[in-house]
Scaffold this motif. Structure first.
Motif, PDB file in Angstrom:
ATOM      1  N   SER A  45      -7.357  -3.144   4.168  1.00 49.19           N
ATOM      2  CA  SER A  45      -6.472  -2.019   3.853  1.00 49.19           C
ATOM      3  C   SER A  45      -5.879  -2.218   2.469  1.00 49.19           C
ATOM      4  CB  SER A  45      -5.355  -1.907   4.894  1.00 49.19           C
ATOM      5  OG  SER A  45      -4.461  -3.004   4.779  1.00 49.19           O
ATOM      6  N   LEU A  46      -5.520  -1.120   1.833  1.00 54.90           N
ATOM      7  CA  LEU A  46      -4.903  -1.214   0.513  1.00 54.90           C
ATOM      8  C   LEU A  46      -3.542  -1.894   0.602  1.00 54.90           C
ATOM      9  CD1 LEU A  46      -6.024   2.201  -0.919  1.00 54.90           C
ATOM     10  CD2 LEU A  46      -6.387   0.001  -2.036  1.00 54.90           C
ATOM     11  N   ALA A  47      -2.810  -1.673   1.692  1.00 58.23           N
ATOM     12  CA  ALA A  47      -1.505  -2.318   1.852  1.00 58.23           C
ATOM     13  C   ALA A  47      -1.666  -3.839   1.868  1.00 58.23           C
ATOM     14  CB  ALA A  47      -0.837  -1.840   3.139  1.00 58.23           C
ATOM     15  N   HIS A  48      -2.670  -4.321   2.576  1.00 56.56           N
ATOM     16  CA  HIS A  48      -2.919  -5.759   2.650  1.00 56.56           C
ATOM     17  C   HIS A  48      -3.287  -6.324   1.281  1.00 56.56           C
ATOM     18  CE1 HIS A  48      -5.569  -9.300   3.345  1.00 56.56           C
ATOM     19  NE2 HIS A  48      -4.676  -9.599   4.278  1.00 56.56           N
ATOM     20  N   THR A  49      -4.141  -5.606   0.561  1.00 59.82           N
ATOM     21  CA  THR A  49      -4.598  -6.085  -0.743  1.00 59.82           C
ATOM     22  C   THR A  49      -3.475  -6.059  -1.766  1.00 59.82           C
ATOM     23  OG1 THR A  49      -6.826  -5.292  -0.238  1.00 59.82           O
ATOM     24  CG2 THR A  49      -6.339  -5.771  -2.534  1.00 59.82           C
ATOM     25  N   VAL A  50      -2.659  -5.000  -1.760  1.00 59.12           N
ATOM     26  CA  VAL A  50      -1.518  -4.926  -2.686  1.00 59.12           C
ATOM     27  C   VAL A  50      -0.538  -6.052  -2.390  1.00 59.12           C
ATOM     28  CG1 VAL A  50       0.507  -3.548  -3.315  1.00 59.12           C
ATOM     29  CG2 VAL A  50      -1.735  -2.461  -3.159  1.00 59.12           C
ATOM     30  N   GLN A  51      -0.307  -6.331  -1.114  1.00 58.89           N
ATOM     31  CA  GLN A  51       0.586  -7.423  -0.746  1.00 58.89           C
ATOM     32  C   GLN A  51       0.048  -8.756  -1.256  1.00 58.89           C
ATOM     33  OE1 GLN A  51       1.556  -7.599   3.414  1.00 58.89           O
ATOM     34  NE2 GLN A  51       2.451  -9.632   3.274  1.00 58.89           N
ATOM     35  N   ARG A  52      -1.235  -8.993  -1.092  1.00 55.06           N
ATOM     36  CA  ARG A  52      -1.838 -10.231  -1.594  1.00 55.06           C
ATOM     37  C   ARG A  52      -1.705 -10.320  -3.117  1.00 55.06           C
ATOM     38  NH1 ARG A  52      -7.265 -12.013  -0.880  1.00 55.06           N
ATOM     39  NH2 ARG A  52      -6.264 -13.915  -1.582  1.00 55.06           N
ATOM     40  N   GLY A  61       3.421  -4.924 -11.488  1.00 55.86           N
ATOM     41  CA  GLY A  61       3.166  -3.494 -11.519  1.00 55.86           C
ATOM     42  C   GLY A  61       2.313  -3.057 -12.688  1.00 55.86           C
ATOM     43  N   LYS A  62       2.520  -3.695 -13.850  1.00 50.09           N
ATOM     44  CA  LYS A  62       1.756  -3.291 -15.033  1.00 50.09           C
ATOM     45  C   LYS A  62       0.269  -3.604 -14.850  1.00 50.09           C
ATOM     46  CE  LYS A  62       1.563  -3.700 -20.067  1.00 50.09           C
ATOM     47  NZ  LYS A  62       2.151  -4.310 -21.292  1.00 50.09           N
ATOM     48  N   ALA A  63      -0.038  -4.788 -14.327  1.00 47.44           N
ATOM     49  CA  ALA A  63      -1.441  -5.168 -14.108  1.00 47.44           C
ATOM     50  C   ALA A  63      -2.093  -4.257 -13.071  1.00 47.44           C
ATOM     51  CB  ALA A  63      -1.531  -6.619 -13.667  1.00 47.44           C
ATOM     52  N   LEU A  64      -1.346  -3.930 -12.014  1.00 51.37           N
ATOM     53  CA  LEU A  64      -1.887  -3.020 -11.005  1.00 51.37           C
ATOM     54  C   LEU A  64      -2.102  -1.631 -11.586  1.00 51.37           C
ATOM     55  CD1 LEU A  64       0.213  -4.085  -7.883  1.00 51.37           C
ATOM     56  CD2 LEU A  64      -2.271  -4.244  -8.103  1.00 51.37           C
ATOM     57  N   LEU A  89      -4.758   9.853   1.189  1.00 44.72           N
ATOM     58  CA  LEU A  89      -4.901   8.436   0.870  1.00 44.72           C
ATOM     59  C   LEU A  89      -4.251   8.120  -0.478  1.00 44.72           C
ATOM     60  CD1 LEU A  89      -6.034   5.606   1.313  1.00 44.72           C
ATOM     61  CD2 LEU A  89      -8.243   6.412   0.485  1.00 44.72           C
ATOM     62  N   TYR A  90      -4.511   8.933  -1.480  1.00 49.44           N
ATOM     63  CA  TYR A  90      -3.879   8.733  -2.789  1.00 49.44           C
ATOM     64  C   TYR A  90      -2.354   8.772  -2.675  1.00 49.44           C
ATOM     65  CZ  TYR A  90      -7.996   9.103  -5.858  1.00 49.44           C
ATOM     66  OH  TYR A  90      -9.161   8.876  -6.538  1.00 49.44           O
ATOM     67  N   ASN A  91      -1.841   9.759  -1.973  1.00 46.99           N
ATOM     68  CA  ASN A  91      -0.391   9.914  -1.867  1.00 46.99           C
ATOM     69  C   ASN A  91       0.244   8.740  -1.126  1.00 46.99           C
ATOM     70  OD1 ASN A  91      -0.762  12.322  -3.172  1.00 46.99           O
ATOM     71  ND2 ASN A  91      -0.555  13.591  -1.346  1.00 46.99           N
ATOM     72  N   ALA A  92      -0.433   8.295  -0.054  1.00 49.05           N
ATOM     73  CA  ALA A  92       0.090   7.149   0.690  1.00 49.05           C
ATOM     74  C   ALA A  92       0.081   5.894  -0.178  1.00 49.05           C
ATOM     75  CB  ALA A  92      -0.738   6.928   1.957  1.00 49.05           C
ATOM     76  N   LEU A  93      -0.960   5.727  -0.976  1.00 51.89           N
ATOM     77  CA  LEU A  93      -1.045   4.556  -1.866  1.00 51.89           C
ATOM     78  C   LEU A  93       0.057   4.596  -2.917  1.00 51.89           C
ATOM     79  CD1 LEU A  93      -2.382   2.019  -2.973  1.00 51.89           C
ATOM     80  CD2 LEU A  93      -4.048   3.486  -4.154  1.00 51.89           C
ATOM     81  N   LEU A 142     -13.395   0.493   0.579  1.00 49.86           N
ATOM     82  CA  LEU A 142     -14.074   0.413  -0.715  1.00 49.86           C
ATOM     83  C   LEU A 142     -13.080   0.158  -1.834  1.00 49.86           C
ATOM     84  CD1 LEU A 142     -16.645   3.358  -0.473  1.00 49.86           C
ATOM     85  CD2 LEU A 142     -17.114   0.919  -0.280  1.00 49.86           C
ATOM     86  N   ALA A 143     -11.968   0.889  -1.813  1.00 51.84           N
ATOM     87  CA  ALA A 143     -10.960   0.735  -2.869  1.00 51.84           C
ATOM     88  C   ALA A 143     -10.297  -0.635  -2.794  1.00 51.84           C
ATOM     89  CB  ALA A 143      -9.920   1.837  -2.754  1.00 51.84           C
ATOM     90  N   ALA A 144      -9.943  -1.069  -1.581  1.00 44.12           N
ATOM     91  CA  ALA A 144      -9.266  -2.353  -1.418  1.00 44.12           C
ATOM     92  C   ALA A 144     -10.159  -3.514  -1.842  1.00 44.12           C
ATOM     93  CB  ALA A 144      -8.827  -2.525   0.046  1.00 44.12           C
ATOM     94  N   ALA A 145     -11.425  -3.459  -1.456  1.00 46.13           N
ATOM     95  CA  ALA A 145     -12.341  -4.541  -1.817  1.00 46.13           C
ATOM     96  C   ALA A 145     -12.549  -4.597  -3.322  1.00 46.13           C
ATOM     97  CB  ALA A 145     -13.683  -4.341  -1.101  1.00 46.13           C
ATOM     98  N   THR A 146     -12.620  -3.441  -3.968  1.00 46.41           N
ATOM     99  CA  THR A 146     -12.803  -3.416  -5.429  1.00 46.41           C
ATOM    100  C   THR A 146     -11.588  -4.000  -6.129  1.00 46.41           C
ATOM    101  OG1 THR A 146     -14.177  -1.433  -5.199  1.00 46.41           O
ATOM    102  CG2 THR A 146     -13.334  -1.931  -7.396  1.00 46.41           C
ATOM    103  N   LEU A 147     -10.402  -3.645  -5.644  1.00 49.38           N
ATOM    104  CA  LEU A 147      -9.164  -4.193  -6.221  1.00 49.38           C
ATOM    105  C   LEU A 147      -9.118  -5.701  -6.035  1.00 49.38           C
ATOM    106  CD1 LEU A 147      -5.895  -2.993  -6.888  1.00 49.38           C
ATOM    107  CD2 LEU A 147      -5.706  -4.444  -4.889  1.00 49.38           C
ATOM    108  N   GLU A 148      -9.447  -6.151  -4.824  1.00 52.12           N
ATOM    109  CA  GLU A 148      -9.379  -7.585  -4.518  1.00 52.12           C
ATOM    110  C   GLU A 148     -10.412  -8.371  -5.322  1.00 52.12           C
ATOM    111  OE1 GLU A 148      -9.355 -10.428  -0.535  1.00 52.12           O
ATOM    112  OE2 GLU A 148      -8.938  -8.283  -0.366  1.00 52.12           O
ATOM    113  N   ALA A 149     -11.648  -7.842  -5.407  1.00 52.44           N
ATOM    114  CA  ALA A 149     -12.697  -8.548  -6.140  1.00 52.44           C
ATOM    115  C   ALA A 149     -12.390  -8.626  -7.629  1.00 52.44           C
ATOM    116  CB  ALA A 149     -14.033  -7.846  -5.923  1.00 52.44           C
TER     117      ALA A 149
END
Length: 917
Positions: free
Chosen positions: A112-119, A127-130, A228-232, A667-674
């Motif tokens: 999930s994006l929440a999990h990846t953002v938390q990591r 915030g700037k890097a994200l 999904l965008y709005n929740a993110l 897909l989005a979370a894995a790309t962010l994490e990788a």
């Protein structure tokens, strides 16, 4: 009762309910005798599957041999629908468990994006890097037509109705009377499913495939992506202390090449390309018109009570809505004017009449950006006047939908084979520069000549010349692409893919053709699309870095890339590389190619975006997307990734909006994490790389020796699988083979994998691994096997490889595969090949278990193990019936019921396996 068993109780209840309702329907519609026959088959198949019981086998063979032709279709339909209903129950259980976790306030799930953002925040990423990541990210699942797609949309619609009813039953506490009414509704839906034709009567056209793909925009993409965008955005605002608060750009969006992929598909023409884009645009504009109308009902604030901005006042003043009843409702008046303009746009672009008449005439929007600017006026006026909550409702979702989908809905890729491009360029040159025989030139001479042509704006095509049909068709496609860009914007067509790329000239040839129609302009060093080489065979993958290094070093091409933001996309073909070199060598060649390409691109200062041509099955690069993306080599993702989504995988991922949103998020979370989070397994030790080189070389030899060098193997394949019947099915717009031969080299990768899946051998997902490990163990002994165990623990690529193979082997069934082998007419050929296949299958399982330390397949994947346990009692009978029907058909049976029964079993087996190719 264990916790796991208790959690699965609702799933078992749903499967029992749906099975009971289907059984009741079968008894009511076809009679008790038919029901008893189906039940007898099911019980025998379970005994055969669990124990390879000889008596059960004999019972099945006798029962099917005595089954009249007109009863075989009934049995095939019954077990196919059992498989479909078990899938529905399983999908609903995934949603149920996700909701249970959310209601319990559990820690966010991996993927999930929440999990990846938390990591990311825990790792000190601010915030700037994200924000920078999201600003340059590109994550695109690309929907592709599938020559072995097996589901009719009518069947999918019935299944979706049953899924919705199960979901309502889960979420709502029903009174006894309501529960009775609800069960009757499910019973009615099951009856409708039973009475709906499962097979197509006519071959799919390309536009049928376009329409099928567009249905997933209704269920998932158009509604779930904005949410999904709005929740993110909300999550980032709450959880990231220094988040700048920017609105996210549309970094995650679907793409398509249905209607633009003409590699081996003669039915994709310039007219079809135009029609496909119009169909996409109609879908987008129809949705936007509907949402804009509803927004008018939502935004009723009166200027008597609230202030409005000057810009909104001006927008309302330009509206053709002059009703005195809305004089004090500036938002509604403004929206009425916007609706009139959007209606005019739909009429101008696509001949689409708005579902509700506009209140007056207005000029069409010149672009989606112009429409978005008017929505921004509404947004900023609400924010400025203490109405933020209103801005966060439908308006926010609509603004997001426009940003993501525009008027074109999705970028439509073009694809063609390099040989076609070469012949087209050769014909153009023969006329423009007499005496040049382009096709006889070597690679270096071609590169020199093409660079000369790219340096001049002079076109090659001469008016009045009667070029061949092929050349005219190719130029017409590119002219249509330019016209589409001019009408819908450059986002409508962004990528042109070259199949079978094996040299720099292949890429420059496409550049020449783009120059012919104005999509490439040398005098401006401007390129309006991405030129995307596709490396497919093992040899092409091995040389991909050399080709790209040479290409990026050419000044004429480097200047063109500057107009694309110094970004170059490269597509990697999983399917053909597997068919060419086998599972292990294909996976390793792809990984090695990515490492080498990453190094080359870094040296040239060019951004690499990889486009992964993955199929649904493991034999075509499939498997869980999250693990696959994380298993990429270090630096290969860089925030940019495109992945094909094909055929039945599209339906399984995106037909249900809850599951669809989850898959998009993965897909989005894995790309962010990788991209942002370092992984130890991204940087394997040298001995790991050396081990894979050795294993791959041995596996390649074993695979080639069996598939391409064993006398009679081609005939064994065509006789022991359902490939001949697949080639005749109405399941896609393109032929099963690229040429009119039975050669495995010419066969498309998808039906190759599909056929092995149908007979339950799944050869493309494991063959060669057992031989490689056996040779490794013999040479390296205990220490060598210990190294492989370390690789499994420490290296994501190797672990994912083994996990995917584990999944394939668990779905295979050697006893059933042996029954298919008996369809081979020559006993000597059968006895020469099947025992070797069985031996390698057993060796692959033994090797896998030894390396992973598991005692049985799927020991570490209880969810899939449960899924197989639930579905295979309905799947196995279809295989046994298919064998019998193939025997009758090939013995000369002309009864239409036999052919229909074969087609039905193909559909049912694909549904039960949940991947057809």
């Amino acid at each position: 009762m264990t916790e796991s068993t208790e959690k699965d109780a609702p799933l078992r209840d749903d499967i029992r309910l749906l099975g009971r309702l289907l059984g009741d329907t079968l008894r009511d519609q076809e009679g008790a005798e038919s029901f008893d026959t189906v039940e007898r088959i099911r019980q025998l198949a379970i005994r055969f599957h669990r124990n390879d019981d000889p008596a059960a086998r004999q019972g099945l063979e006798s029962l099917f041999a005595d089954l009249p032709n007109n009863r075989t279709t009934l049995v095939a339909r019954a077990f196919s629908y059992f498989s479909h209903l078990a899938n529905i129950a399983e999908d609903q259980h995934h949603i149920r468990r996700a909701r249970a976790h959310a209601l319990a306030g559990s820690r966010s799930r991996e993927g999930s994006l929440a999990h990846t953002v938390q990591r990311a925040t825990e790792a000190g990423i601010g915030g700037k890097a994200l924000s920078n990541f999201f600003a340059r990210a590109e994550v695109c699942p690309v929907l592709t037509a599938h020559p072995t797609e097996v589901q009719r949309k009518s069947i999918l619609d019935c299944q979706w109705k049953i899924a919705r009813l199960l979901d309502e039953r889960d979420r709502t506490e029903l009174t006894p009377e309501e529960r009775e009414v609800h069960e009757e509704a499910i019973r009615r839906a099951v009856l409708t499913l039973w009475q709906t034709r499962m097979l197509r009567r006519a071959k799919l056209s390309v536009m049928d495939e376009v329409a099928n793909a567009l249905s997933f925009y209704d269920t998932t993409f158009l509604r779930e992506l904005p949410r999904l965008y709005n929740a993110l955005e909300d999550h980032l605002t709450k959880q990231v202390a220094d988040w700048p608060g920017d609105e996210l750009k549309p970094f995650l969006h679907p793409g398509s090449w249905i209607g633009g992929d003409r590699d081996g598909n003669p039915f994709v023409t310039a007219e079809i390309l135009e029609s496909a884009m119009r169909a996409q645009s109609r879908k987008s504009l129809g949705f936007l018109l509907d949402q804009l109308h509803n927004l008018g009902a939502d935004l009723s604030p009166t200027s008597v009570l609230v202030k409005i901005s000057d810009e909104l006042q001006a927008l309302a003043a330009r509206s053709p809505d002059h009703s005195p009843h809305r004089d004090d409702e500036p938002y509604r008046r403004a929206i009425a004017g916007m609706y009139a303009r959007l209606s005019a746009s739909a009429r101008q672009l696509d001949g689409l009449e708005a579902p509700r008449h506009a209140l007056g005439e207005a000029a069409p929007y010149a672009s989606a950006a112009e429409f978005a600017a008017d929505l921004d006026i509404l947004h900023h006026s609400l924010l400025a006047n203490h109405s933020r909550l209103l801005a966060r409702g439908r308006l926010r979702r609509l603004r997001r939908a426009v940003a993501v989908f525009g008027f074109h809905l999705a970028p439509l890729d073009l694809r063609q084979n390099s040989e076609v491009h070469a012949r087209t360029v050769a014909e153009l040159l023969a006329v423009a520069r007499p005496g040049i025989d382009y096709l006889r030139l070597d690679e270096e001479a071609r590169i020199r000549l093409l660079q000369e042509e790219l340096a001049t704006p002079r076109p090659l095509a001469a008016p009045g010349i009667a070029y061949s049909d092929e050349t005219r068709d190719e130029l017409a496609i590119f002219r249509t692409a330019r016209s589409i860009q001019q009408r819908f914007g450059k986002a409508a067509i962004q990528n042109v893919i070259i199949s079978k790329t094996d040299g720099v000239s292949d890429i420059l040839e496409l550049a020449i053709l783009l120059k012919e129609v104005g999509l490439l302009r040398p005098s401006e060093s401007a390129l309006d699309v991405n030129i995307v080489p596709l490396f497919e065979t093992i040899g092409d993958l091995e040389h991909s870095d050399i080709i790209m290094d040479r290409l990026l070093g050419l000044p004429v091409y480097s200047r063109l890339l500057g107009s694309r933001g110094a970004l170059q996309e490269v597509m990697l073909g999983y399917s053909d590389s597997n068919k060419d070199g086998g599972f292990l060598t294909s996976g390793w060649s792809l990984y090695r190619a990515e490492i080498k390409l990453t190094e080359v691109f870094a040296r040239h200062g060019v951004t690499l975006r990889l486009f992964h041509g993955r199929g649904g099955s493991v034999g075509r690069g499939g498997g869980p997307s999250y693990q696959a993306i994380l298993a990429q080599p270090q630096g290969a993702v860089q925030g940019q990734i495109r992945i094909t989504e094909q055929g039945e995988v599209i339906a399984s991922k995106y037909a249900n909006p809850d599951l669809g949103r989850r898959n998009l998020e993965i897909l989005a979370a894995a790309t962010l994490e990788a991209t942002l989070l370092p992984h130890q397994h991204d940087n394997p030790r040298p001995e790991f790389l050396a081990a894979m080189d050795t294993l791959s070389a041995t596996a390649f030899k074993a695979y080639r020796r069996m598939v391409y060098e064993t006398p009679g193997f081609e005939r064994y394949f065509w006789e022991s699988t359902v490939i001949s019947e697949i080639a005749a099915l109405n399941i896609g717009s393109r032929p099963a083979s690229r040429k009119k031969t039975t050669a495995i080299e010419d066969l498309r990768a998808i039906p190759w994998v599909f056929s092995w899946a149908q007979c339950r051998l799944m050869l493309p997902g494991w063959f060669g691994f057992g031989a490689a490990i056996s040779a490794w163990k013999e040479e390296r002994g205990v220490a060598g096997m210990a190294l492989l165990a370390e690789m499994n623990r420490e290296w994501g690529f190797f672990r994912t490889l083994l996990s995917n193979m584990d999944m394939v082997l668990a779905k295979s069934d050697i006893a059933i595969a042996e029954r298919y082998s008996r369809l081979v007419k020559d006993p000597a050929l059968r006895d020469a090949i099947f025992p070797r296949l069985k031996e390698e299958w057993q060796a692959a399982i033994a090797a896998l278990l030894e390396i992973t330390g598991q005692t049985e397949l799927l020991a570490d994947n209880p969810l899939l193990k449960r899924s197989i346990r639930n579905r295979f009692p309905y799947l196995d009978p279809l295989n046994h019936l298919q064998v019998e029907l193939l025997r009758r058909h090939r013995a000369g049976a002309v009864d239409e019921a036999v052919k229909r029964g074969i087609h039905l079993t193909i559909n049912g087996v694909a549904a039960g396996l949940r991947n057809s190719g």
